[in-house]
Design a protein around this motif. Structure first.
Motif, PDB file in Angstrom:
ATOM      1  N   SER A   1       0.813  -1.221   0.000  1.00 21.63           N
ATOM      2  CA  SER A   1       0.000   0.000   0.000  1.00 21.63           C
ATOM      3  C   SER A   1       0.841   1.264   0.000  1.00 21.63           C
ATOM      4  CB  SER A   1      -0.934   0.012   1.213  1.00 21.63           C
ATOM      5  OG  SER A   1      -0.194  -0.024   2.421  1.00 21.63           O
ATOM      6  N   ALA A   2       2.135   1.136   0.305  1.00 25.55           N
ATOM      7  CA  ALA A   2       3.009   2.313   0.340  1.00 25.55           C
ATOM      8  C   ALA A   2       3.768   2.527  -0.965  1.00 25.55           C
ATOM      9  CB  ALA A   2       4.009   2.190   1.492  1.00 25.55           C
ATOM     10  N   ILE A   3       3.669   1.578  -1.897  1.00 28.55           N
ATOM     11  CA  ILE A   3       4.483   1.661  -3.121  1.00 28.55           C
ATOM     12  C   ILE A   3       4.127   2.888  -3.955  1.00 28.55           C
ATOM     13  CG2 ILE A   3       4.910   0.552  -5.351  1.00 28.55           C
ATOM     14  CD1 ILE A   3       4.803  -2.149  -3.918  1.00 28.55           C
ATOM     15  N   ALA A   4       2.842   3.161  -4.148  1.00 27.21           N
ATOM     16  CA  ALA A   4       2.439   4.299  -4.978  1.00 27.21           C
ATOM     17  C   ALA A   4       2.942   5.608  -4.380  1.00 27.21           C
ATOM     18  CB  ALA A   4       0.922   4.331  -5.136  1.00 27.21           C
ATOM     19  N   GLY A   5       2.844   5.748  -3.074  1.00 26.77           N
ATOM     20  CA  GLY A   5       3.325   6.963  -2.433  1.00 26.77           C
ATOM     21  C   GLY A   5       4.824   7.123  -2.551  1.00 26.77           C
ATOM     22  N   ARG A   6       5.571   6.020  -2.331  1.00 23.98           N
ATOM     23  CA  ARG A   6       7.037   6.088  -2.461  1.00 23.98           C
ATOM     24  C   ARG A   6       7.439   6.442  -3.894  1.00 23.98           C
ATOM     25  NH1 ARG A   6      10.062   5.807   2.354  1.00 23.98           N
ATOM     26  NH2 ARG A   6      11.769   4.756   1.257  1.00 23.98           N
ATOM     27  N   GLY A   7       6.735   5.865  -4.859  1.00 24.44           N
ATOM     28  CA  GLY A   7       7.024   6.189  -6.248  1.00 24.44           C
ATOM     29  C   GLY A   7       6.745   7.641  -6.573  1.00 24.44           C
ATOM     30  N   ALA A   8       5.641   8.161  -6.030  1.00 23.78           N
ATOM     31  CA  ALA A   8       5.295   9.562  -6.266  1.00 23.78           C
ATOM     32  C   ALA A   8       6.345  10.497  -5.682  1.00 23.78           C
ATOM     33  CB  ALA A   8       3.925   9.862  -5.662  1.00 23.78           C
ATOM     34  N   VAL A   9       6.828  10.170  -4.503  1.00 27.34           N
ATOM     35  CA  VAL A   9       7.873  10.983  -3.872  1.00 27.34           C
ATOM     36  C   VAL A   9       9.159  10.923  -4.693  1.00 27.34           C
ATOM     37  CG1 VAL A   9       9.366  11.157  -1.841  1.00 27.34           C
ATOM     38  CG2 VAL A   9       6.897  10.808  -1.555  1.00 27.34           C
TER      39      VAL A   9
END
Length: 394
Positions: A368-376
């Motif tokens: 669930s954290a992958i999209a956020g890490r990618g966006a950052v």
């Protein structure tokens, strides 16, 4: 600092999540322990093909008795030289997949190397693509390095990494993020040392006095050097392997310790080594020689204002999308980022997915954290392109 793209990027990454997970699964399926020449080379080629499709020129280099490493470069019309640093090898030997295949269980994905660093490699490929598509990645050059012997301490690649890093304005490194969303702006020194003792063999019953045990002084040494560990100041001495002797009834003529040493600063590393050397000399006898060998495989990388500035971009982007994020400094563990940061090149590490229990059979990444890490990640690339031009070297 102008922000606002992180929210848009997170939506793009969320739409790509299934594809990214499929790519991570495919990479995990390529077994690539550090000594697995074929598997490591296949990994470098896998990354290379995807970079080629993004306009990168590929340069593969053979490494003696190791898999091929890769440096890929894409020239542009803008300013600034961005370097992405990752590695193709894992700590897991061929055959591990049989009992531990890639799987997603709830919010966790698992498998050999899923966090360190199959997930980070896939995240980087997508971050470059997303920032490029948005028009925010036309640097003078983007360079992507894939190391083939990182899990061994990069002994054959250190000079190569440093050579490329010295020509970069920023280095983003793909080790996984720590649980809770940690990014690294400094790391401690890591040492791989060996203590070798040489004595005299003899039959324990027939000729005891002729023998001189090589094991005995090292047995005395182990608790002495391990007592130098001080977790509060980040000093660690761990004897991981104790080898010696030939047979139960033979006085051992040889013995060896494999010692892992860690310290937060160059000064602390120098002081720790000096104390270990003193203790090693103190257990030697006129009949048993004891010698310290090896050295510091990764230098201490001190926090700098320039590396902190990279984290500030990461922190602002994370705050915009409410992604977990915190800064890690003076951690007693090194990576290839250590080489770059120690040279004074603005460097940030931990750009990969959030990972639990790294380098263990419990290693997982948080889906669930992958999209956020990618966006950052993509936001950091974009902000360096938009606002980082003043940091460009002459």
């Amino acid at each position: 600092m102008t922000m606002g793209v992180a929210t848009e990027f997170r939506e793009i990454f969320a739409a790509r999540l299934d594809t990214m997970l499929a790519d991570i699964a495919e990479l995990v399926g390529v077994e690539a322990g550090s000594y697995d020449v074929e598997g490591v080379t296949r990994t470098s080629q896998w990354i290379g093909e995807r970079l080629k499709s993004q306009g990168f020129e590929l340069n593969y280099e053979q490494v003696p008795e190791r898999g091929d490493r890769l440096w890929a470069v894409r020239k542009g019309t803008g300013q600034g030289r961005l370097m992405i640093l990752g590695h193709a090898d894992t700590v897991w030997p061929r055959g591990t997949l049989e009992s531990w295949p890639f799987a997603i269980k709830g919010d966790l994905a698992e498998g050999p190397g899923v966090g360190d660093m199959r997930g980070g490699l896939v995240l980087a490929l997508n971050a470059i693509d997303v920032a490029t598509t948005a028009g925010f990645a036309d640097f003078a050059e983007i360079k992507f390095l894939v190391v083939s012997d990182e899990e061994l301490g990069s002994p054959l690649s250190r000079g190569w990494i440093e050579e490329h890093a010295q020509r970069a304005d920023w280095v983003l490194t793909l080790e996984p993020g720590r649980p809770g969303g940690g990014y690294f702006t400094s790391r401690g020194a890591v040492g791989a040392f060996y203590v070798e003792a040489k004595g005299q063999t003899a039959h324990a019953a027939a000729n005891y006095l002729k023998g001189a045990s090589a094991i005995r002084p090292l047995a005395q040494l182990v608790p002495q050097i391990e007592a130098l560990t001080n977790l509060e100041n980040g000093t660690i001495v761990n004897v991981g392997i104790f080898q010696g002797g030939d047979a139960r009834q033979v006085i051992p003529g040889h013995a060896k310790l494999h010692v892992d040493m860690r310290a937060r600063t160059p000064e602390a590393a120098q002081a720790l080594q000096a104390e270990v050397e003193r203790l090693v000399a103190s257990v030697a006898t006129d009949r048993v020689s004891v010698e310290l060998k090896g050295g510091w495989t990764r230098p201490a990388w001190a926090r700098s204002a320039e590396s902190a500035a990279l984290y500030q971009i990461v922190e602002a982007a994370s705050r915009e999308i409410d992604a977990p994020c915190f800064e890690l400094t003076n951690i007693s563990g090194g990576s290839d980022a250590s080489f770059c940061g120690a040279l004074g090149v603005p460097t940030i590490d931990g750009m990969g997915p959030i990972c639990n229990d790294i380098c263990s059979r419990d290693e997982t990444i948080v889906v669930s954290a992958i999209a956020g890490r990618g966006a950052v990640f993509a936001t950091l690339i974009s902000e360096l392109w938009k606002n980082g031009q003043g940091a460009v070297k002459g």
